[in-house]
Write a protein that holds these residues in place. Sequence first.
Motif, short mmCIF file in Angstrom:
data_model
loop_
_atom_site.label_atom_id
_atom_site.label_comp_id
_atom_site.label_asym_id
_atom_site.label_seq_id
_atom_site.Cartn_x
_atom_site.Cartn_y
_atom_site.Cartn_z
N GLU A 1 0.85 -1.19 0.00
CA GLU A 1 0.00 0.00 0.00
C GLU A 1 0.88 1.23 0.00
OE1 GLU A 1 -3.22 0.35 2.76
OE2 GLU A 1 -3.33 -1.81 2.97
N SER A 2 0.48 2.23 -0.76
CA SER A 2 1.19 3.49 -0.71
C SER A 2 0.18 4.57 -0.34
CB SER A 2 1.86 3.80 -2.05
OG SER A 2 0.88 3.90 -3.07
N PHE A 3 0.65 5.54 0.41
CA PHE A 3 -0.22 6.61 0.88
C PHE A 3 0.21 7.92 0.25
CE2 PHE A 3 -0.14 3.41 4.23
CZ PHE A 3 -1.50 3.20 4.42
#
Length: 66
Positions: free
Chosen positions: A3-5
């Motif tokens: 996951e990247s934010f």
Amino acid sequence: MSESFSEQDISEFGEWRQKIEEANRNNIFCHCCTCGAQWVDSSFEAVCSCGSSQVERISCWQFPDD
């Protein structure tokens, strides 16, 4: 799965954490296991007026507003 934010997500998360920390500083519900006293304090290290350090603590923001 990775996951990247986004920077906005990270910023919002930081703001959320600051608000929780501020609420914790001033709104800690304490219950003495020795004498049964209850009070709101601003320290997780609070000692009861009876002298007992056997105190249960919970942040008040965790209680629902009825």
